[in-house]
Write a protein that holds these residues in place. Structure first.
Motif, PDB file in Angstrom:
ATOM      1  N   GLU A 130       0.830  -1.210   0.000  1.00  0.00           N
ATOM      2  CA  GLU A 130       0.000   0.000   0.000  1.00  0.00           C
ATOM      3  C   GLU A 130       0.865   1.260   0.000  1.00  0.00           C
ATOM      4  N   SER A 131       1.894   1.285   0.839  1.00  0.00           N
ATOM      5  CA  SER A 131       2.709   2.495   0.966  1.00  0.00           C
ATOM      6  C   SER A 131       3.603   2.730  -0.235  1.00  0.00           C
ATOM      7  N   LEU A 132       4.138   1.650  -0.818  1.00  0.00           N
ATOM      8  CA  LEU A 132       5.043   1.778  -1.953  1.00  0.00           C
ATOM      9  C   LEU A 132       4.338   1.546  -3.280  1.00  0.00           C
ATOM     10  N   GLN A 133       3.019   1.303  -3.208  1.00  0.00           N
ATOM     11  CA  GLN A 133       2.195   1.114  -4.411  1.00  0.00           C
ATOM     12  C   GLN A 133       2.758  -0.009  -5.291  1.00  0.00           C
ATOM     13  N   LEU A 134       2.920  -1.165  -4.670  1.00  0.00           N
ATOM     14  CA  LEU A 134       3.456  -2.328  -5.367  1.00  0.00           C
ATOM     15  C   LEU A 134       2.373  -3.381  -5.554  1.00  0.00           C
ATOM     16  N   THR A 135       2.475  -4.151  -6.625  1.00  0.00           N
ATOM     17  CA  THR A 135       1.617  -5.327  -6.795  1.00  0.00           C
ATOM     18  C   THR A 135       2.267  -6.480  -6.035  1.00  0.00           C
ATOM     19  N   GLN A 136       1.532  -7.564  -5.883  1.00  0.00           N
ATOM     20  CA  GLN A 136       2.099  -8.739  -5.227  1.00  0.00           C
ATOM     21  C   GLN A 136       3.321  -9.249  -5.986  1.00  0.00           C
ATOM     22  N   GLU A 137       3.232  -9.232  -7.290  1.00  0.00           N
ATOM     23  CA  GLU A 137       4.338  -9.722  -8.114  1.00  0.00           C
ATOM     24  C   GLU A 137       5.579  -8.844  -7.937  1.00  0.00           C
ATOM     25  N   GLN A 138       5.390  -7.524  -7.901  1.00  0.00           N
ATOM     26  CA  GLN A 138       6.523  -6.613  -7.726  1.00  0.00           C
ATOM     27  C   GLN A 138       7.154  -6.785  -6.349  1.00  0.00           C
ATOM     28  N   LEU A 139       6.305  -6.938  -5.329  1.00  0.00           N
ATOM     29  CA  LEU A 139       6.826  -7.125  -3.977  1.00  0.00           C
ATOM     30  C   LEU A 139       7.595  -8.440  -3.879  1.00  0.00           C
ATOM     31  N   ALA A 140       7.058  -9.486  -4.490  1.00  0.00           N
ATOM     32  CA  ALA A 140       7.729 -10.788  -4.466  1.00  0.00           C
ATOM     33  C   ALA A 140       9.108 -10.684  -5.102  1.00  0.00           C
ATOM     34  N   PHE A 141       9.206  -9.971  -6.221  1.00  0.00           N
ATOM     35  CA  PHE A 141      10.481  -9.813  -6.925  1.00  0.00           C
ATOM     36  C   PHE A 141      11.481  -9.056  -6.057  1.00  0.00           C
ATOM     37  N   ARG A 142      11.029  -7.983  -5.434  1.00  0.00           N
ATOM     38  CA  ARG A 142      11.934  -7.147  -4.633  1.00  0.00           C
ATOM     39  C   ARG A 142      12.422  -7.858  -3.381  1.00  0.00           C
ATOM     40  N   LEU A 143      11.559  -8.702  -2.799  1.00  0.00           N
ATOM     41  CA  LEU A 143      11.941  -9.397  -1.574  1.00  0.00           C
ATOM     42  C   LEU A 143      12.601 -10.742  -1.852  1.00  0.00           C
ATOM     43  N   GLY A 144      12.615 -11.165  -3.116  1.00  0.00           N
ATOM     44  CA  GLY A 144      13.198 -12.464  -3.452  1.00  0.00           C
ATOM     45  C   GLY A 144      12.325 -13.609  -2.991  1.00  0.00           C
ATOM     46  N   SER A 146       8.505 -15.924  -3.639  1.00  0.00           N
ATOM     47  CA  SER A 146       7.636 -16.341  -4.736  1.00  0.00           C
ATOM     48  C   SER A 146       6.317 -15.592  -4.644  1.00  0.00           C
ATOM     49  N   ARG A 147       5.647 -15.446  -5.761  1.00  0.00           N
ATOM     50  CA  ARG A 147       4.343 -14.779  -5.778  1.00  0.00           C
ATOM     51  C   ARG A 147       3.333 -15.531  -4.895  1.00  0.00           C
ATOM     52  N   PRO A 148       3.258 -16.872  -4.974  1.00  0.00           N
ATOM     53  CA  PRO A 148       2.325 -17.587  -4.085  1.00  0.00           C
ATOM     54  C   PRO A 148       2.615 -17.355  -2.608  1.00  0.00           C
ATOM     55  N   HIS A 149       3.909 -17.227  -2.245  1.00  0.00           N
ATOM     56  CA  HIS A 149       4.260 -16.973  -0.848  1.00  0.00           C
ATOM     57  C   HIS A 149       3.625 -15.668  -0.364  1.00  0.00           C
ATOM     58  N   ILE A 150       3.750 -14.621  -1.159  1.00  0.00           N
ATOM     59  CA  ILE A 150       3.155 -13.329  -0.803  1.00  0.00           C
ATOM     60  C   ILE A 150       1.636 -13.449  -0.753  1.00  0.00           C
ATOM     61  N   ALA A 151       1.046 -14.063  -1.788  1.00  0.00           N
ATOM     62  CA  ALA A 151      -0.415 -14.179  -1.874  1.00  0.00           C
ATOM     63  C   ALA A 151      -0.983 -14.993  -0.721  1.00  0.00           C
ATOM     64  N   ASN A 152      -0.313 -16.098  -0.377  1.00  0.00           N
ATOM     65  CA  ASN A 152      -0.809 -16.957   0.699  1.00  0.00           C
ATOM     66  C   ASN A 152      -0.846 -16.229   2.035  1.00  0.00           C
ATOM     67  N   HIS A 153       0.141 -15.377   2.284  1.00  0.00           N
ATOM     68  CA  HIS A 153       0.144 -14.615   3.534  1.00  0.00           C
ATOM     69  C   HIS A 153      -0.948 -13.552   3.535  1.00  0.00           C
ATOM     70  N   ILE A 154      -1.040 -12.793   2.457  1.00  0.00           N
ATOM     71  CA  ILE A 154      -2.008 -11.689   2.418  1.00  0.00           C
ATOM     72  C   ILE A 154      -3.446 -12.204   2.486  1.00  0.00           C
ATOM     73  N   ARG A 155      -3.707 -13.367   1.889  1.00  0.00           N
ATOM     74  CA  ARG A 155      -5.061 -13.941   1.940  1.00  0.00           C
ATOM     75  C   ARG A 155      -5.519 -14.186   3.376  1.00  0.00           C
TER      76      ARG A 155
END
Length: 278
Positions: A130-144, A146-155
């Motif tokens: 929200e603060s950096l205006q990132l998509t899940q995919e962009q956040l996953a890339f920046r943090l190294g 996986s996209r499912p890892h980010i999605a599973n937590h946010i869900r």
């Protein structure tokens, strides 16, 4: 806007040996409102405070100037333990940071420690997006990650508050939470969570219960058919990849794979994952 969370670590965490360490009064320092950690283990804090009594604070905390005092950016455990140890001062590095930089730094430092609860991690990811205006995919890339890892937590944040508290306290696991999200009747989540706790159901047992409830088949009349072990393992792998319920149905030489989505946004998320796999 941050240039990148991964690359930004060096910028946010320069070598402290090159910075001036000051001795600041504890009473002049306040907590960081962006601190992702909401649960501090009392036993761990007491152990750290005993170490501080004997050896002092070995690594300075990082603060920023706020008004007439300071705000913690990194090192709240050391700050709290110093208070417990009866200390009046604490070594600190003062940096000039914006609200965004302070938030990013506090979250990244805690995420690196990997001892946050799943809910704290989810909230940290959500706040960064929200603060950096990132998509899940962009956040996953920046943090190294996986996209499912980010999605599973946010869900997980879609769960009722009562269930979120149970996961934060370790009474229920992240796996329990993800399985509860698979209930078609969302009004059943709290009741089934309570049943899970009272009957000490593991994730596999809960998955079976949720499947039965979704199919609306009474447990006593349901005919159990053991699924092929290979198919069960593949379902588990796909469930991890897509962050949602996946069912494989095989009949002789044909079959189908069903991927469940819970909303239009969830549908778009799954389509993006499929498109990335092409």
């Amino acid at each position: 806007m941050s240039k990148g969370l991964g690359k930004g670590l060096n910028a946010l965490f320069p070598r402290e040996s090159l910075e001036k360490v000051e001795l600041l009064r504890l009473k002049s320092i306040q907590a960081n409102p962006y601190q992702p950690r909401t649960i501090f283990d009392d036993a761990s804090l007491i152990e750290l405070s005993e170490s501080i009594k004997e050896h002092g604070v070995l690594q300075p905390i990082i603060v920023r100037s706020v008004g007439t005092g300071y705000e913690i950016v990194v090192g709240e455990r050391r700050y709290r333990a110093s208070e417990l140890a009866g200390k009046k001062d604490i070594p600190a590095v003062v940096r000039e940071l914006t609200d965004e930089q302070s938030m990013e730094m506090a979250i990244l430092e805690n995420l690196q420690r990997e001892d946050l609860t799943p809910i704290e991690v989810a909230e940290a990811y959500q706040r960064l997006m929200e603060s950096l205006q990132l998509t899940q995919e962009q956040l996953a890339f920046r943090l190294g990650k996986s996209r499912p890892h980010i999605a599973n937590h946010i869900r997980l944040l879609a769960l009722p508050e009562q269930v979120l508290r149970d996961i934060s306290r370790g009474i229920l696991s992240m796996g329990h939470g993800r399985t509860l999200l698979g209930l078609k009747n969302k009004e059943q989540i709290v009741a089934i969570a309570e049943k899970t706790k009272s009957e000490h159901l593991n994730v596999r047992q809960l998955e079976k219960l949720v499947q039965q409830l979704n199919e609306d088949v009474p447990r006593e009349t349901k005919k159990t058919k053991k699924k092929d072990l290979f198919l069960a393992e593949q379902e588990s792998t796909l469930r991890e990849q897509f962050g949602t319920k996946v069912t494989i149905k095989k009949m002789k030489n044909k079959g189908k794979i069903e991927i469940e989505f819970l909303s239009d946004e969830d549908f778009e998320r799954i389509l993006e994952i499929l498109s990335d796999e092409r």
